[in-house]
Design an enzyme around this catalytic site. Structure first.
Site, mmCIF file in Angstrom:
data_model
loop_
_atom_site.group_PDB
_atom_site.id
_atom_site.type_symbol
_atom_site.label_atom_id
_atom_site.label_comp_id
_atom_site.label_asym_id
_atom_site.label_seq_id
_atom_site.Cartn_x
_atom_site.Cartn_y
_atom_site.Cartn_z
ATOM 1 N N TYR A 115 -2.113 -32.138 16.093
ATOM 2 C CA TYR A 115 -2.602 -31.097 15.707
ATOM 3 C C TYR A 115 -3.828 -31.183 14.921
ATOM 4 C CZ TYR A 115 -2.056 -26.400 13.512
ATOM 5 O OH TYR A 115 -2.156 -25.042 13.012
ATOM 6 N N ASP A 121 -6.683 -23.269 14.937
ATOM 7 C CA ASP A 121 -6.141 -21.947 14.566
ATOM 8 C C ASP A 121 -6.979 -20.730 14.363
ATOM 9 O OD1 ASP A 121 -4.222 -20.676 13.395
ATOM 10 O OD2 ASP A 121 -4.591 -21.216 11.176
ATOM 11 N N SER A 127 -4.810 -22.330 8.649
ATOM 12 C CA SER A 127 -4.603 -23.688 9.194
ATOM 13 C C SER A 127 -5.979 -24.186 9.957
ATOM 14 C CB SER A 127 -3.611 -23.982 10.291
ATOM 15 O OG SER A 127 -2.274 -23.805 9.405
ATOM 16 N N ASP A 166 0.119 -23.483 18.946
ATOM 17 C CA ASP A 166 -0.788 -22.085 19.019
ATOM 18 C C ASP A 166 -1.991 -21.959 19.902
ATOM 19 O OD1 ASP A 166 1.067 -21.549 17.110
ATOM 20 O OD2 ASP A 166 -0.330 -21.176 15.407
ATOM 21 N N ASP A 348 2.914 -22.502 5.090
ATOM 22 C CA ASP A 348 2.304 -21.939 6.211
ATOM 23 C C ASP A 348 0.896 -21.522 5.768
ATOM 24 O OD1 ASP A 348 4.555 -22.160 7.942
ATOM 25 O OD2 ASP A 348 5.331 -20.420 6.899
HETATM 26 C C1 BGC Z 1 -0.725 -26.794 8.522
HETATM 27 C C2 BGC Z 1 -0.650 -28.513 8.713
HETATM 28 C C3 BGC Z 1 0.741 -28.956 8.398
HETATM 29 C C4 BGC Z 1 1.797 -28.139 9.222
HETATM 30 C C5 BGC Z 1 3.179 -28.866 9.056
HETATM 31 C C6 BGC Z 1 0.470 -26.339 9.458
HETATM 32 O O1 BGC Z 1 0.681 -25.086 9.124
HETATM 33 O O2 BGC Z 1 -1.961 -26.455 9.041
HETATM 34 O O3 BGC Z 1 -1.549 -29.053 7.987
HETATM 35 O O4 BGC Z 1 0.709 -30.313 8.600
HETATM 36 O O5 BGC Z 1 1.781 -26.879 9.178
HETATM 37 O O6 BGC Z 1 3.676 -28.286 7.551
#
Ligand code: BGC
Length: 393
Positions: A115, A121, A127, A166, A348
């Site tokens: 990710y 995002d 994110s 996403d 989140d």
């Molecule tokens: C965040 C990440 C995180 C992941 C798991 C995402 O929403 O942007 O930084 O590692 O969630 O918690």
């Protein structure tokens, strides 16, 4: 599930799907398998492997339990034993992977979320990532290649990958946004590169496909499947791709009927009212478009429906609880397994409206407040997930 057949060694040696054996710096951890792992992505590997409860999440949960007392603290510690994915969400956080690979039992599969796309995002703010639009070379060389080297160094370890939550779904439904238009080429190139580069014998890969409330709308099903399949085909239809991951960090129910949002006037345009129905609609579309349609479904925070005001609400939903445990017993021809992808207790997104990454969804009345930045530990939220868990923790 595990074999050292001549065919495996030949495949390795020829570099058919991995790097030549001689180039692999083997750092096999004590406690793992003592022979190379070769996963057959035409089968459901979750029949043979249990999702590993990784030590990074364990340390987060143990620190959380230390803040609690009595039965709640004991329940908290039980969460540490539930299989959960680890997120490689920045270049720096790749460093979390190797320590967590030590001592994984041979019958367990290590779940890893990849990710860090440039312009991550694109339809939200919470994110937004470290790589800017256009930094695709850094994504390839400083992120994907580094992860690939680690996986190659652990040929005796089974890995399940979720690729870029996403990202491709945003290109289907949010392409009217300038930010998603700007990100689109990098997402497609980056995901294809990840699929191809991480196509290693000890890996099974699932591409993120949003959820029923996203690509499940009548008009999104075919374009959604086409978007994913195009990238899969551009990557050379990699052998280790098994299909899709759905409901990642999501809130949808697996098989609730009628669906949580079935009373909405708009429900007539979406037959994917739960994730099981979503797969029944979307997976055949994927196969028609030339891509395998098997799935893993994140059930980690789906224990207590009813918290969302609207289907699309995604940020630290109030009243949520831990959900179904990881299991290959799904009763669905499309679902390989229920898994916990989002580590329950990690936020989140921040509710601090003055923060750069503040997204208005995290200020909605159904978003838990206050909440820290995405990925940061959220103690009060974790305690709520335990209280509302179903099955109980
Ligand atoms: C965040 C990440 C995180 C992941 C798991 C995402 O929403 O942007 O930084 O590692 O969630 O918690």
């Amino acid at each position: 599930m595990v074999s050292v057949t001549a065919a495996t060694l030949v495949a390795f040696a020829a570099g058919a799907i991995g790097a030549p054996q001689a180039l692999i710096d083997r750092r096999q951890a004590p406690g793992g398998c003592n022979s190379t792992v070769e996963l057959d992505a035409s089968t459901n590997v979750w029949q043979n492997y249990k999702l590993h409860a990784n030590s990074f999440y364990r340390s987060e949960v143990e620190a959380a339990a230390a803040e609690m007392s009595g039965d709640a603290a004991e329940a908290a510690l039980r969460v540490a034993d539930i299989g959960t994915f680890l997120w490689a969400d920045t270049i720096a956080n790749i460093a979390r992977i190797e320590p967590a690979l030590q001592g994984v039992p041979c019958d367990e599969i290590f779940g890893l979320v990849v990710y860090d796309l440039p312009g991550r995002d694109c339809a939200a703010k919470a994110s937004n990532g470290e790589l800017k639009v256009g930094e695709i070379d850094r994504y390839k060389t400083e992120f994907i290649d580094v992860i690939a080297d680690i996986i190659k160094a652990y040929p005796n370890q089974a890995f399940a990958l979720v690729i870029e939550p996403d990202s491709l779904p945003n290109l289907v439904t949010n392409i009217d946004l300038q930010s998603c238009q700007d990100s689109a080429a990098g997402y497609r190139e980056g995901v294809a590169y990840a699929l191809k580069t991480l196509n290693l014998p000890n890996v099974v890969t699932y591409i993120d496909a949003g959820h029923g409330g996203w690509l499940g709308w009548d008009e999104n099903l075919t374009p959604g499947a086409q978007e994913l399949a195009d990238v899969y085909i551009a990557a050379g239809s990699p052998s280790q791709v098994r299909g899709i991951a759905t409901n990642v960090a999501g809130w949808n129910q697996w098989d609730m009927v009628p669906g949580e949002f079935a009373d909405d006037p708009d429900a007539q345009y979406n037959q994917a009212q739960n994730e099981k129905l979503f797969l029944e609609l979307f997976s055949p579309e994927l196969e028609a478009a030339g891509m395998p349609g098997h799935a893993i479904v994140d059930t980690g925070r789906s224990g207590n429906p009813g918290g969302r005001l609207e289907w699309g609400d995604w940020c630290n939903v109030v009243d949520a609880g831990f959900g179904r445990r990881p299991s290959a017993d799904t009763g669905s021809e499309w679902a390989d397994a229920f898994v916990w992808v989002k580590p329950g207790g990690e936020s989140d997104g921040t509710s601090d409206s003055s923060a750069d990454r503040y997204d208005e969804f995290c200020g909605k009345p159904d978003a838990f407040q206050p909440s820290p930045e995405a990925g940061q530990w959220h103690q009060a939220y974790f305690e709520m997930l335990i209280e509302n868990a179903n099955p109980a923790i």
